[in-house]
Design a protein around this motif. Structure first.
Motif, short mmCIF file in Angstrom:
data_model
loop_
_atom_site.label_atom_id
_atom_site.label_comp_id
_atom_site.label_asym_id
_atom_site.label_seq_id
_atom_site.Cartn_x
_atom_site.Cartn_y
_atom_site.Cartn_z
N LYS A 34 -2.30 16.78 2.15
CA LYS A 34 -3.73 16.62 1.91
C LYS A 34 -4.02 16.83 0.43
O LYS A 34 -3.55 17.78 -0.18
CB LYS A 34 -4.50 17.64 2.74
CG LYS A 34 -6.00 17.52 2.64
CD LYS A 34 -6.66 18.48 3.63
CE LYS A 34 -8.14 18.52 3.54
NZ LYS A 34 -8.87 17.33 3.49
N THR A 54 0.91 10.21 4.08
CA THR A 54 2.00 10.44 5.02
C THR A 54 3.30 10.07 4.33
O THR A 54 3.43 8.98 3.77
CB THR A 54 1.81 9.59 6.29
OG1 THR A 54 0.59 10.01 6.92
CG2 THR A 54 2.96 9.78 7.26
N ASP A 112 2.75 15.15 6.49
CA ASP A 112 1.44 14.80 5.93
C ASP A 112 1.07 15.79 4.83
O ASP A 112 1.36 16.98 4.93
CB ASP A 112 0.36 14.87 7.02
CG ASP A 112 0.49 13.73 8.02
OD1 ASP A 112 1.10 12.69 7.68
OD2 ASP A 112 -0.01 13.87 9.14
N ASP A 137 0.81 -1.22 0.00
CA ASP A 137 0.00 0.00 0.00
C ASP A 137 0.85 1.28 0.00
O ASP A 137 0.33 2.37 0.17
CB ASP A 137 -0.95 0.01 1.21
CG ASP A 137 -0.22 0.11 2.53
OD1 ASP A 137 1.00 -0.17 2.57
OD2 ASP A 137 -0.86 0.48 3.53
N LYS A 159 2.43 6.73 1.90
CA LYS A 159 1.28 5.83 2.05
C LYS A 159 0.07 6.62 2.53
O LYS A 159 0.21 7.74 3.04
CB LYS A 159 1.57 4.66 2.97
CG LYS A 159 2.04 5.03 4.35
CD LYS A 159 2.17 3.82 5.28
CE LYS A 159 3.37 3.00 4.97
NZ LYS A 159 3.62 1.94 5.92
N SER A 160 -1.10 6.04 2.37
CA SER A 160 -2.33 6.70 2.82
C SER A 160 -2.23 6.98 4.30
O SER A 160 -1.76 6.15 5.08
CB SER A 160 -3.54 5.82 2.56
OG SER A 160 -3.73 5.68 1.17
N GLY A 161 -2.69 8.19 4.68
CA GLY A 161 -2.67 8.59 6.08
C GLY A 161 -3.88 8.08 6.83
O GLY A 161 -4.65 7.25 6.32
N THR A 162 -4.08 8.59 8.01
CA THR A 162 -5.19 8.14 8.85
C THR A 162 -6.51 8.80 8.47
O THR A 162 -7.57 8.31 8.80
CB THR A 162 -4.89 8.43 10.33
OG1 THR A 162 -4.58 9.81 10.47
CG2 THR A 162 -3.71 7.60 10.82
N ALA A 163 -6.45 9.94 7.77
CA ALA A 163 -7.67 10.63 7.34
C ALA A 163 -7.84 10.47 5.83
O ALA A 163 -6.85 10.33 5.11
CB ALA A 163 -7.59 12.11 7.70
#
Length: 174
Positions: free
Chosen positions: A170, A148, A168, A122, A139-143
């Motif tokens: 967005k 990240t 991070d 991922d 990789k994809s962050g938590t939101a």
């Protein structure tokens, strides 16, 4: 009087020639890439420029045509005290393109990098040959819509002073 008239005429002709040749005046309109292939080519070309994140892509079109390219897009720094952009372009079996142009406020720093990365599960992983020990992952962050970036200390070569590519980012609306 005759000399000043001649000077004015020559000046007017030089200005007209400069305007027609595009030295100043309305800027030529850039066409945004609308296919994954064209956007990948634009990202590759931008890697050679001073700001590698200036990639003219219609990200909405590219996203709809590349469902497997989960991280492709233009991102803005989401961390406190950091400004700038990250551009990610994934396309088929080619290495992903990562482009950074960020600045930190305290300490003040600037980072600029254009890297190739490969998919590992991922994450996208970059290990540039020209900077030994540099390993960067995205990789994809938590939101939702956040990625990240983590990087080894050797990757700080792409920054001046005490900067880092890590942080991070967005996804920007398109």
């Amino acid at each position: 009087m005759r000399t000043s008239t001649t000077v004015m005429i020559v000046l007017a002709l030089l200005l007209a020639a400069a305007y027609v040749s595009g030295v100043f005046g309305p800027e030529a309109e850039r066409q945004a890439a609308t296919t994954p292939e064209a956007c990948y080519a634009a990202a590759s070309a931008a890697a050679e420029k001073t700001n590698p994140t200036n990639v003219p892509c219609d990200w909405k079109s590219v996203e709809s045509l590349s469902p497997g390219a989960a991280l492709s897009g233009r991102y803005e720094a989401a961390g406190e005290g950091v400004t700038g952009r990250l551009v990610i372009m994934e396309h088929a079996e080619k290495p992903a393109r990562l482009a950074f142009s960020t600045a930190g406020k305290s300490p003040r720093y600037i980072c600029t990098a254009a890297l190739e990365a490969s998919r590992d599960g991922d994450a996208l992983i970059a290990r540039p040959d020209d900077v030994p020990g540099c390993e960067l992952s995205v990789k994809s962050g938590t939101a939702p819509g956040v990625v990240t970036v983590s990087s080894s200390a050797a990757c700080n070569t792409y920054c001046n002073m005490r900067g880092s590519l890590a942080g991070d980012f967005k996804l920007m609306p398109h």
